[in-house]
Design a protein around this motif. Structure first.
Motif, PDB file in Angstrom:
ATOM      1  N   HIS A   1       0.475  -1.103   0.057  1.00 44.80           N
ATOM      2  CA  HIS A   1      -0.339  -0.233  -0.293  1.00 44.80           C
ATOM      3  C   HIS A   1       0.777   1.122   0.068  1.00 44.80           C
ATOM      4  O   HIS A   1       0.692   2.561  -0.132  1.00 44.80           O
ATOM      5  CB  HIS A   1      -0.697   0.067   1.394  1.00 44.80           C
TER       6      HIS A   1
ATOM      7  N   TRP B   1      -7.371  -6.130  -3.992  1.00 44.26           N
ATOM      8  CA  TRP B   1      -5.577  -6.026  -4.736  1.00 44.26           C
ATOM      9  C   TRP B   1      -5.567  -7.653  -5.128  1.00 44.26           C
ATOM     10  O   TRP B   1      -4.120  -7.861  -5.833  1.00 44.26           O
ATOM     11  CB  TRP B   1      -5.002  -5.959  -3.877  1.00 44.26           C
TER      12      TRP B   1
ATOM     13  N   ASN C   1      -6.928  -0.702  -7.750  1.00 41.53           N
ATOM     14  CA  ASN C   1      -5.908  -1.168  -7.318  1.00 41.53           C
ATOM     15  C   ASN C   1      -5.146  -2.050  -7.843  1.00 41.53           C
ATOM     16  O   ASN C   1      -5.416  -2.457  -8.976  1.00 41.53           O
ATOM     17  CB  ASN C   1      -6.590  -2.218  -5.979  1.00 41.53           C
TER      18      ASN C   1
ATOM     19  N   LYS D   1       3.914   0.957  -4.154  1.00 47.17           N
ATOM     20  CA  LYS D   1       2.666   2.151  -4.906  1.00 47.17           C
ATOM     21  C   LYS D   1       3.236   3.315  -5.528  1.00 47.17           C
ATOM     22  O   LYS D   1       3.191   3.713  -6.431  1.00 47.17           O
ATOM     23  CB  LYS D   1       1.222   2.586  -3.848  1.00 47.17           C
TER      24      LYS D   1
END
Length: 391
Positions: A21, A303, A185, A25
């Motif tokens: 996360h 995800w 996601n 990213k």
């Protein structure tokens, strides 16, 4: 370009979660040729990466950790300039307006992006309020109600300072008055290995089920469907392998025994992402949670399905995923309701997948084009600069 990510909410420092996360990213931003820093916290300390150097700073436990954390961030922003500041939090706090105003005063043209952890946030307020009302906890109900109203007012103030919002998994076009871009996601595709080997048509069907928390995750729907499938004397051999730690699977073990299919369900325990990646290469299809209906939600972009896509394993999913074309041959959309999974339909899906000898390659390309963080973050940065969804 200098990019700063600020995580407002406390985060339990779990390496897999943090990698997925935050690090993965914004590594996508780095791959675009930018300099990326982050500041986050858990309950006990601030942890940050500034200029490539990791720093850990303990918070004063006896004091107000929230206020101390905000003071630290504002002091940092007063001394540093960035081109993009990305704020992630569940709620909107008054200090976030100060953060946005500070970075814009430091450098002309700095953009502020806001990512709500959950959206629409009113859904979660209503869910808690309904629980309090059902338990006749009217004081807590009113407190949550006024907190919801306060969030709407703060959001209007923050919209005057922020430039754009990013909403993952929900087709929002505005967030509290801020222009928003809806996104699926993502995953770091280059960190996931894909298996391109094909199964023979007569091989047993093995389902890899990855649970994302305690409870049954909707997998009892699979159990009930498998029970019906075997009672009809179908000949395909189907087994389910469940990945989750033992404390999370107590209800699943009980459900499998009560339904009478425990002989076809295996519990593999908790696995790392690398181990789940290896399991994708040895299973026919995969599935994440199937209990979206319990929250009365329609939209979802988990995800784990992006992980399956990058790994090249066909998968099952429920709900509306804004990043996934419902007509792709490597994914089967199931009804989002409390009903047994139709295993005859799943069996037909497996046969179709096995006839496509290059299906895994096609699935991998789809992940590279639609779910890789580099692609997604490029869209977010261009949207922030231009305001155009087409970017």
């Amino acid at each position: 370009m200098k990019f700063l990510y600020i995580g407002i909410d406390p985060m339990d420092f779990r390496p897999d979660y943090f990698q997925l996360h935050v690090v993965d990213k914004f590594d996508g931003v780095r791959q675009l040729g930018n300099e990326v820093d982050y500041i986050c916290r858990d309950e006990g300390k601030i942890f940050e990466l500034i200029g490539g150097k990791k720093i850990f700073i303990p918070l004063i436990q006896a004091g107000d950790c929230d206020k101390e954390y905000f003071r630290y961030i504002l002091a940092f922003l007063n001394d540093n300039e960035y081109d993009i500041v990305y704020l992630n939090s569940r709620l909107i706090y008054p200090e976030m307006c100060l953060m946005a105003q500070t970075v814009k005063a430091q450098k002309f043209g700095t953009k502020v992006i806001y990512e709500p952890t959950y959206w629409p946030i009113d859904f979660y307020f209503h869910k808690e309020m309904n629980t309090y009302r059902g338990n006749k906890q009217y004081g807590l109900f009113l407190k949550k109600f006024f907190e919801m109203l306060s969030q709407r007012r703060r959001g209007s103030d923050f919209a005057l300072c922020a430039d754009a919002a990013v909403v993952f998994g929900f087709p929002a076009r505005t967030v509290r008055g801020m222009p928003a871009i809806p996104m699926p996601n993502g995953v770091a595709v280059n960190k996931i290995h894909a298996s391109f080997s094909s199964e023979a048509l007569d091989q047993p069907v093995t389902i890899l089920a990855v649970a994302d928390g305690p409870g049954t995750c909707g997998f009892e729907r699979l159990f009930r469907g498998l029970k019906i499938y075997y009672e009809k004397d179908f000949h395909d051999s189907v087994t389910i392998d469940i990945v989750s730690n033992d404390s999370n699977t107590a209800l699943l073990r009980q459900a499998a025994a009560e339904i009478g299919i425990e002989g076809y369900v295996n519990f593999l325990g908790e696995k790392s992402l690398a181990q789940i990646n290896d399991l994708c290469a040895t299973h026919t299809i995969a599935v994440g949670s199937l209990d979206l209906y319990l929250e009365d939600r329609i939209y979802d972009s988990p995800w784990i399905t992006k992980f399956f896509c990058a790994a090249g394993i066909p998968f099952l999913y429920t709900g509306e995923d804004i990043g996934l074309d419902s007509k792709v041959p490597f994914a089967l959309k199931l009804p989002n309701l409390d009903a047994p999974i139709n295993m005859e339909l799943v069996s037909e899906f497996v046969w179709r997948c096995r006839f496509f000898t290059d299906l895994a390659q096609q699935e991998r390309r789809y992940a590279e084009q639609h779910f890789d963080w580099r692609i997604l973050m490029k869209r977010i940065l261009l949207f922030t600069a231009t305001g155009k969804l087409e970017a």
